[in-house]
Structure formats: structure tokens, C-alpha cells
Design an enzyme around this catalytic site. Structure first.
Site, PDB file in Angstrom:
ATOM      1  CE  LYS A   1      -3.680  -1.933   2.988  1.00 36.05           C
ATOM      2  NZ  LYS A   1      -4.863  -1.747   2.144  1.00 36.05           N
TER       3      LYS A   1
ATOM      4  CG  ASP B   1      -7.408  -4.625   7.431  1.00 33.66           C
ATOM      5  OD1 ASP B   1      -8.593  -4.341   7.149  1.00 33.66           O
ATOM      6  OD2 ASP B   1      -6.667  -5.263   6.663  1.00 33.66           O
TER       7      ASP B   1
ATOM      8  CD  GLU C   1      -5.298  -8.366   3.734  1.00 32.96           C
ATOM      9  OE1 GLU C   1      -5.951  -7.878   4.678  1.00 32.96           O
ATOM     10  OE2 GLU C   1      -5.099  -7.749   2.671  1.00 32.96           O
TER      11      GLU C   1
ATOM     12  NE  ARG D   1     -11.145 -10.117  -1.184  1.00 29.50           N
ATOM     13  CZ  ARG D   1     -11.589  -9.169  -2.010  1.00 29.50           C
ATOM     14  NH1 ARG D   1     -12.042  -9.495  -3.203  1.00 29.50           N
ATOM     15  NH2 ARG D   1     -11.582  -7.908  -1.641  1.00 29.50           N
TER      16      ARG D   1
END
Length: 461
Positions: free
Chosen positions: A240, A251, A312, A314
Site C-alpha cells: 500500500k 484492519d 488478503e 477474504r
């Protein structure tokens, strides 16, 4: 500060909650001195306004808080909480015509206004205390407030102090508090136990990946909560940019929210069998990081082509969902800070959820309105299934084109929830970008209170 009401106290100062439209009539009922004092101060009963009224000797005899207008309340939540922050320290006894859910919302908002994240510096919340108003279930409201405080604390803690180990420790502490059973599968044991995608995502970090598995309750329907526990997300090899990495401590907001909801359920002793599954990882970069174009085989045998290592969440949820489905729960829910597309669609304040079950949709929609925890139904749109099928493998973790990103992520997860499983997915934000009544800037739970209110209807409790 404990998220609890003050003990009943005859000396508690009366606190009148006054609607702006009813202010003139209320003032005329109070007598000249009160009206004169409030008018001199320019009190208009707006949301967030609060005044202490002295008696003839200068001692406080009452307080007055503004409840605003109906239009103002429709544009926000927890009007009383805004006044709580403006009142001096002390104990107050609420006087209002509110009843039922409206009164419960305001009482909860008051408790939530007392929250502060003070792990690293003194951060006092509202210091005014409230005696539980008559007609509310004080124990239930306190349990909800304490569950929400847990969620906020976990999200607000930076990744240096809230990695996979610390998240597992927090879950273990919760299990111990309520007599739940817990197992934590760690590191290479994930491969031995067939959780290959959790291991692949987390193996590059110095904090070993884990699957947290907590069980509570021995009677009633089976409820399985699955929460995304990505404690920090660099994006992996598809790293990112710095601006996008800045909030990645949140997250793991899905795991924080399911732990907060689990705390509410256990504190209220709901008659169900609860299971909480949390894949806890850091998506980091090193020589053994998983790569774009890798093909991973999930727990349920489906193969997944990796077209972006920043998709990542999922992947780790997929293994956990497949594991949860093996136990044939009556209801399985996943919660995750999964996609930016959801934020583009509905912004940070709404919690979008995916379900094809009309009863779940109706119950959640009603509950979200009732408890001021707004949710919004999104579609499992079957025609988009082709978008997550790359050809070289069964599934694509990051379809090209950028269209319908939240929907395709939800469709991806549904492939792992098990045929016939009653399944609902929440794609939450987990963060309050600007301070609002009862919600300081920072981590926040979304959807948990609506789910708690809807569960008796959904599961027939």
C-alpha cells in the site's frame, strides 16, 4: 471509566431533557426564576446544550439539556450524550417523557459518552454520571456499552501492541471471564490442521498467524461469528502507499466487533451455543511472503489465484468460514473491514450487510432502526459470480476492473460458507472519522447492537 450507571442517589441532580419545540411551554411551567435564568443564558434546547440552574442561594437545583428538534435528531444519534459532555461532574437523574427504545438509546449514549482510550495518555471522557432511568433494562444497556468499549479498545490499540498474539490474548481473557472454551492454532500447526490460506497470508510476519476458536454455551441454536483479524495490513508485496497504510491498525475491526458482540451475548446469558472464529494475522513483507499469481488451495479444496496480495482478508476468512460450516451452525455471520468499495458506496456511518434470507434482512433492518445502529442491505448479485472466476483457478481474489468490489468480495466469501448454511456477511468500516455524540474519533463497533437486537427474532430465542 466503567461503562455503568451511577448507584441510585436521592441527592442526584434532576436533569430535564427538553425538546426544542416544547421549550416555551416547559419554561412557562417552571416559574419565573428558571425561565429568566435560561433566557438570560440564551438556552434554546439545541442538541448539545446543557445548563445548570441554581437556587436562590446559588446551589445547583436542576440541570436542563437540549434535545433539539425532530429534524436535528434525524440527522444524528445520541442527542443526550452530546449534553453529557457539556455538564459538570456530578450525578444526575433524568426527567423526560421518552420511553421504550428512544429512552434506551439515550441512556446507552450517555454511557458511551464516558468512553475514552487512555492506554497511552490521560483521555477523560464525559465525567457526569447518570442514575439508570426508570423503565430501562440497566443491566442490558451496561452489557452493550461494555461490549462496545472492548471493540473500541481493540481497534484503537496500535499494531505494535495488538498483533496476532495480543489479539489471541484478548480473546483468551474474554473466554476466561465468561467460562468459555478456547483453542488457538498457531504457526505451522495451521498447515497440519488444514488452514493453508491463513498460514499463507500470515507467514511473512514475525508474529505467527493464528486461528482463534472460542466456544460458549451448551443449549440452544448454534451461532458462529467469524471476524477478520488482520492486525496490520501492509498490502503485502502489492504494498500500500503510505496514505493508505495509515489506518491499517483497524484492519482487525471485524474481529474486534465480533468479540464485542460475543461479550454482550455472554454477559446477557443468551440461550444459544456461541462459537467465535478469528483468523489473526499480519499481512507483511519478507522473502516468504505469498506472491501475485500464486495459486492457493483453501481448506474446502477450492483453488484461488492471487491477483493482489492486498486482498488478503477474504483469504483468511475463507478458511475460517469453511471450518465453521463443518459444524453446521444455525446461523453464521462474518464481519470484516473488507473493502474500500463499501465505504465508497455507503460511507463510514452505515454498516452494509449481505444476506439472501428475507427474515434476516427484515430483522436486521428493523433492529438497526430500533437501536440506532444503522445497517444497509447489499445484494449477493449472482450475475457477478463470473467476475471472481479467473479460469486458471476456481476463484480470483481480486477481480480486475474495480466494479462492484464489495459485492464480489461477498460472493467470494459465500463460496466458503457451506451449501445450505444460513449466512450473512458485514463489510464494516470500524472507524469514526470525526467525533460525534457518544462516538469519539477512533475505533467503533458497527452492526453488533443491531445483531444483538435481531438475534432473538432470527434464531427464535
Amino acid at each position: 471509566m466503567p461503562m455503568r450507571f451511577a448507584a441510585a442517589d436521592d441527592a442526584a441532580l434532576p436533569l430535564h431533557l427538553v425538546d426544542a419545540a416544547a421549550l416555551d411551554g416547559w419554561l412557562s411551567d417552571q416559574g419565573g426564576a428558571v425561565a429568566t435564568w435560561l433566557k438570560a443564558l440564551g438556552f434554546s434546547a439545541g442538541i448539545g446544550s446543557a445548563v445548570v440552574v441554581p437556587d436562590g442561594n446559588g446551589a445547583p437545583m436542576m440541570a436542563v439539556a437540549g434535545h433539539g428538534t425532530a429534524d436535528q435528531r434525524a440527522r444524528g444519534r445520541f442527542a443526550l450524550a452530546a449534553a453529557a459532555a457539556a455538564l459538570p461532574a456530578g450525578t444526575y437523574r433524568l426527567i423526560t417523557d421518552l420511553t421504550g427504545p428512544a429512552l434506551e438509546q439515550e441512556a446507552l449514549g450517555w454511557l458511551l459518552a464516558g468512553y475514552s482510550f487512555d492506554r497511552y495518555r490521560d483521555q477523560p471522557g464525559a465525567s457526569a454520571q447518570l442514575v439508570a432511568p426508570e423503565g430501562v433494562n440497566a443491566a442490558r444497556i451496561e452489557a452493550i456499552a461494555e461490549g462496545e468499549a472492548l471493540t473500541r479498545d481493540l481497534i484503537n490499540t496500535p499494531a505494535g501492541d495488538m498483533g496476532p498474539q495480543e489479539l489471541a490474548d484478548a480473546a483468551t481473557g474474554l473466554a476466561t471471564e465468561f467460562g468459555a472454551e478456547i483453542e488457538v492454532i498457531e504457526g505451522d500447526d495451521l498447515l497440519t490442521r488444514n488452514f493453508p490460506m491463513i498460514h499463507a497470508v500470515g507467514r511473512a510476519s514475525t508474529g505467527a498467524p493464528r486461528l482463534i476458536d472460542m466456544h460458549w454455551g451448551d443449549t440452544g441454536p448454534k451461532l458462529t461469528l467469524v471476524g477478520k483479524g488482520v492486525c496490520f495490513d501492509t498490502g503485502g508485496l502489492n504494498i500500500k502507499p503510505g496514505a493508505s497504510m495509515g489506518l491499517m491498525k483497524k484492519d482487525m475491526g471485524g474481529s474486534a466487533t465480533v468479540l464485542g458482540l460475543a461479550r454482550m451475548i455472554m454477559a446477557l446469558d443468551l440461550p444459544l451455543r456461541l462459537r467465535v472464529l478469528i483468523p489473526a494475522v499480519e499481512n507483511s513483507i519478507s522473502g516468504n511472503a505469498f506472491r501475485p499469481q500464486d495459486i492457493l488451495t483453501a481448506r474446502n479444496g477450492l483453488t484461488v489465484e492471487i491477483n493482489n496480495t492486498d486482498a488478503e482478508g477474504r483469504l483468511v476468512l475463507a478458511d475460517a468460514l469453511a471450518y465453521g460450516a463443518e459444524d453446521a451452525p444455525d446461523l453464521m455471520l462474518s464481519m470484516a473491514t473488507l473493502t474500500g468499495a463499501a465505504r465508497v458506496a455507503v460511507g463510514p456511518d452505515l454498516a452494509p450487510f449481505y444476506s439472501d434470507d428475507a427474515d434476516i434482512v427484515a430483522a436486521l433492518t428493523r433492529a438497526g432502526d430500533t437501536v440506532a445502529d444503522p445497517v444497509w442491505r447489499m445484494p449477493f448479485h449472482a450475475p457477478y459470480e463470473a467476475m471472481i472466476e479467473p479460469g486458471i483457478a476456481d476463484l480470483d481474489n481480486a477481480p480486475k476492473g474495480g466494479f462492484a468490489g464489495s459485492i464480489t468480495a461477498a460472493l467470494f466469501l459465500r463460496r466458503f460458507a457451506g451449501e445450505g448454511t444460513r449466512y450473512t456477511h458485514f463489510d464494516i468500516y470500524g472507524w469514526q472519522p470525526a467525533a460525534a455524540p457518544a462516538r469519539p474519533k477512533g475505533g467503533v463497533g458497527q452492526g453488533a447492537r443491531a445483531l444483538l437486537d435481531a438475534l432473538p427474532e432470527i434464531l427464535g430465542l
